[in-house]
Every structure is written in structure tokens, then in C-alpha cells.
Scaffold this motif. Structure first.
Motif, PDB file in Angstrom:
ATOM      1  N   MET A   1       0.828  -1.201   0.000  1.00 35.96           N
ATOM      2  CA  MET A   1       0.000   0.000   0.000  1.00 35.96           C
ATOM      3  C   MET A   1       0.867   1.257   0.000  1.00 35.96           C
ATOM      4  N   PHE A   2       0.200   2.402  -0.176  1.00 31.52           N
ATOM      5  CA  PHE A   2       0.882   3.682  -0.047  1.00 31.52           C
ATOM      6  C   PHE A   2      -0.100   4.680   0.520  1.00 31.52           C
ATOM      7  N   ARG A   3       0.433   5.738   1.101  1.00 32.78           N
ATOM      8  CA  ARG A   3      -0.374   6.804   1.694  1.00 32.78           C
ATOM      9  C   ARG A   3      -0.053   8.107   0.978  1.00 32.78           C
ATOM     10  N   SER A   4      -0.994   9.016   1.043  1.00 34.15           N
ATOM     11  CA  SER A   4      -0.736  10.370   0.574  1.00 34.15           C
ATOM     12  C   SER A   4      -1.421  11.333   1.527  1.00 34.15           C
ATOM     13  N   ILE A   5      -0.935  12.555   1.511  1.00 29.71           N
ATOM     14  CA  ILE A   5      -1.480  13.561   2.424  1.00 29.71           C
ATOM     15  C   ILE A   5      -1.329  14.928   1.764  1.00 29.71           C
ATOM     16  N   ARG A   6      -2.333  15.786   1.947  1.00 25.95           N
ATOM     17  CA  ARG A   6      -2.247  17.139   1.396  1.00 25.95           C
ATOM     18  C   ARG A   6      -2.885  18.128   2.358  1.00 25.95           C
ATOM     19  N   ALA A   7      -2.406  19.349   2.291  1.00 25.28           N
ATOM     20  CA  ALA A   7      -2.971  20.415   3.126  1.00 25.28           C
ATOM     21  C   ALA A   7      -4.363  20.759   2.618  1.00 25.28           C
TER      22      ALA A   7
ATOM     23  N   LYS B   1      -1.844   6.809   9.012  1.00 25.44           N
ATOM     24  CA  LYS B   1      -2.179   8.213   8.747  1.00 25.44           C
ATOM     25  C   LYS B   1      -1.494   9.124   9.757  1.00 25.44           C
ATOM     26  N   ASN B   2      -1.643   8.800  11.031  1.00 22.69           N
ATOM     27  CA  ASN B   2      -1.060   9.643  12.079  1.00 22.69           C
ATOM     28  C   ASN B   2       0.460   9.644  12.030  1.00 22.69           C
ATOM     29  N   ARG B   3       1.060   8.495  11.795  1.00 25.45           N
ATOM     30  CA  ARG B   3       2.526   8.429  11.730  1.00 25.45           C
ATOM     31  C   ARG B   3       3.068   9.204  10.536  1.00 25.45           C
ATOM     32  N   PHE B   4       2.413   9.067   9.383  1.00 26.06           N
ATOM     33  CA  PHE B   4       2.880   9.781   8.194  1.00 26.06           C
ATOM     34  C   PHE B   4       2.676  11.289   8.356  1.00 26.06           C
ATOM     35  N   ALA B   5       1.538  11.705   8.907  1.00 27.25           N
ATOM     36  CA  ALA B   5       1.286  13.137   9.130  1.00 27.25           C
ATOM     37  C   ALA B   5       2.322  13.727  10.076  1.00 27.25           C
ATOM     38  N   SER B   6       2.654  13.016  11.129  1.00 30.13           N
ATOM     39  CA  SER B   6       3.688  13.489  12.069  1.00 30.13           C
ATOM     40  C   SER B   6       5.029  13.593  11.370  1.00 30.13           C
ATOM     41  N   TRP B   7       5.337  12.619  10.531  1.00 29.93           N
ATOM     42  CA  TRP B   7       6.606  12.626   9.809  1.00 29.93           C
ATOM     43  C   TRP B   7       6.672  13.804   8.837  1.00 29.93           C
ATOM     44  N   VAL B   8       5.600  14.038   8.091  1.00 34.19           N
ATOM     45  CA  VAL B   8       5.570  15.173   7.149  1.00 34.19           C
ATOM     46  C   VAL B   8       5.728  16.485   7.910  1.00 34.19           C
ATOM     47  N   ASN B   9       4.997  16.654   9.010  1.00 38.10           N
ATOM     48  CA  ASN B   9       5.114  17.884   9.800  1.00 38.10           C
ATOM     49  C   ASN B   9       6.518  18.080  10.338  1.00 38.10           C
ATOM     50  N   ALA B  10       7.167  17.007  10.752  1.00 36.97           N
ATOM     51  CA  ALA B  10       8.529  17.098  11.295  1.00 36.97           C
ATOM     52  C   ALA B  10       9.568  17.380  10.214  1.00 36.97           C
ATOM     53  N   ASN B  11       9.361  16.851   9.020  1.00 41.19           N
ATOM     54  CA  ASN B  11      10.372  16.967   7.965  1.00 41.19           C
ATOM     55  C   ASN B  11      10.129  18.100   6.976  1.00 41.19           C
ATOM     56  N   TYR B  12       8.895  18.547   6.849  1.00 45.23           N
ATOM     57  CA  TYR B  12       8.581  19.574   5.857  1.00 45.23           C
ATOM     58  C   TYR B  12       7.912  20.795   6.454  1.00 45.23           C
TER      59      TYR B  12
ATOM     60  N   SER C   1       4.889  22.400   9.324  1.00 50.03           N
ATOM     61  CA  SER C   1       3.481  22.170   9.623  1.00 50.03           C
ATOM     62  C   SER C   1       2.618  22.329   8.376  1.00 50.03           C
ATOM     63  N   MET C   2       1.640  21.473   8.268  1.00 49.41           N
ATOM     64  CA  MET C   2       0.692  21.563   7.164  1.00 49.41           C
ATOM     65  C   MET C   2      -0.497  22.438   7.541  1.00 49.41           C
ATOM     66  N   GLY C   3      -0.421  23.126   8.656  1.00 51.68           N
ATOM     67  CA  GLY C   3      -1.470  24.045   9.046  1.00 51.68           C
ATOM     68  C   GLY C   3      -2.604  23.410   9.825  1.00 51.68           C
ATOM     69  N   GLY C   4      -2.431  22.212  10.268  1.00 53.13           N
ATOM     70  CA  GLY C   4      -3.426  21.577  11.123  1.00 53.13           C
ATOM     71  C   GLY C   4      -4.474  20.768  10.400  1.00 53.13           C
ATOM     72  N   GLN C   5      -5.009  21.255   9.286  1.00 49.90           N
ATOM     73  CA  GLN C   5      -6.020  20.499   8.564  1.00 49.90           C
ATOM     74  C   GLN C   5      -5.416  19.899   7.316  1.00 49.90           C
ATOM     75  N   TYR C   6      -5.620  18.614   7.165  1.00 52.93           N
ATOM     76  CA  TYR C   6      -5.087  17.931   5.993  1.00 52.93           C
ATOM     77  C   TYR C   6      -5.984  16.747   5.660  1.00 52.93           C
ATOM     78  N   ALA C   7      -5.876  16.308   4.429  1.00 50.25           N
ATOM     79  CA  ALA C   7      -6.593  15.112   3.985  1.00 50.25           C
ATOM     80  C   ALA C   7      -5.558  14.023   3.772  1.00 50.25           C
ATOM     81  N   SER C   8      -5.871  12.848   4.222  1.00 45.08           N
ATOM     82  CA  SER C   8      -4.957  11.724   4.098  1.00 45.08           C
ATOM     83  C   SER C   8      -5.689  10.573   3.422  1.00 45.08           C
ATOM     84  N   TYR C   9      -5.006   9.884   2.538  1.00 49.51           N
ATOM     85  CA  TYR C   9      -5.602   8.806   1.767  1.00 49.51           C
ATOM     86  C   TYR C   9      -4.694   7.582   1.828  1.00 49.51           C
ATOM     87  N   CYS C  10      -5.295   6.414   1.682  1.00 41.82           N
ATOM     88  CA  CYS C  10      -4.520   5.179   1.668  1.00 41.82           C
ATOM     89  C   CYS C  10      -5.059   4.272   0.566  1.00 41.82           C
TER      90      CYS C  10
END
Length: 119
Positions: A32-38, A63-74, A76-85
């Protein structure tokens, strides 16, 4: 007769245990793969993971692990984001699906960032 019934019950119980064990093992082997966007503002970043193997029923955890990773590495995405799997029947199908998603998102003006994140 009682002996045959006992054997049938034992065989049935053994088969269902074996099927459960196989299903549990296969649950951790879904490509599988995940994606996330602001969700707001001018941020058009769309982050996509590499293909990883895991249990599709653990979507919220991934979802939570990937969102935390994106926020830490790139940042903050501003708090609201959509995540898909998404998942595929095999690794090649998962990569093909990921490539289609990446193409669609780039075509609609998103800045797609491919990451090597994996669960």
C-alpha cells in the motif's frame, strides 16, 4: 459413529485455525501507499509515500505516523489535511496505482513530493 463425528469436528477446527492464521499473516502483507495534502491556503503540496507492506486495517495508525513525519520533515501543514490510503493486489499493482495518483495530482496543479516514508 462418534469417532467419525469427533474427527470431523477436529478437522473443521484445525482448518479454521489454519485459515485464521493465514489471514492474520496476510493482513501484514498488503502492499500500500499513503498520501497527504494540506486542506487550505496556498499550500498545494501533496506528499506520497513509497510502497510499504502492512495491515490495511491500521489506516489510522499509518495516517497519524505519516502526518507526524511530514510535519517534522517539511514543516506544519497548518493543522487540517486530507490523508488517503490505497493498496494493490501485489507490489506492481500498488506502484501502478501510485503512479496514476501522482500523475493525476500533478496534472491538477499540485506540487507532488515523493517520499521514501514507509511504515
Amino acid at each position: 459413529m462418534k469417532y467419525l463425528i469427533a474427527l470431523a469436528v477436529l478437522a473443521s477446527a484445525t482448518a479454521s485455525v489454519s485459515e485464521s492464521a493465514v489471514q492474520a499473516m496476510q493482513a501484514d502483507e498488503t502492499p500500500m501507499f499513503r498520501s497527504i495534502r494540506a486542506m487550505g491556503g496556498s499550500n498545494r503540496n501533496y506528499f506520497v509515500t513509497d510502497i510499504f507492506w502492512g495491515d490495511y486495517t491500521n489506516n489510522l495508525q499509518y495516517k497519524n505516523r505519516f502526518a507526524s513525519w511530514v510535519n517534522a520533515n517539511y514543516g506544519s501543514m497548518g493543522g487540517q489535511y486530507a490523508s488517503y490510503c490505497w493498496y494493490g493486489d501485489d507490489e506492481n499493482a500498488a506502484y501502478e496505482k501510485r503512479d496514476r495518483v501522482v500523475h493525476e495530482k500533478r496534472s491538477s496543479g499540485n506540487n507532488v513530493i515523493l517520499t521514501n516514508w514507509g511504515a
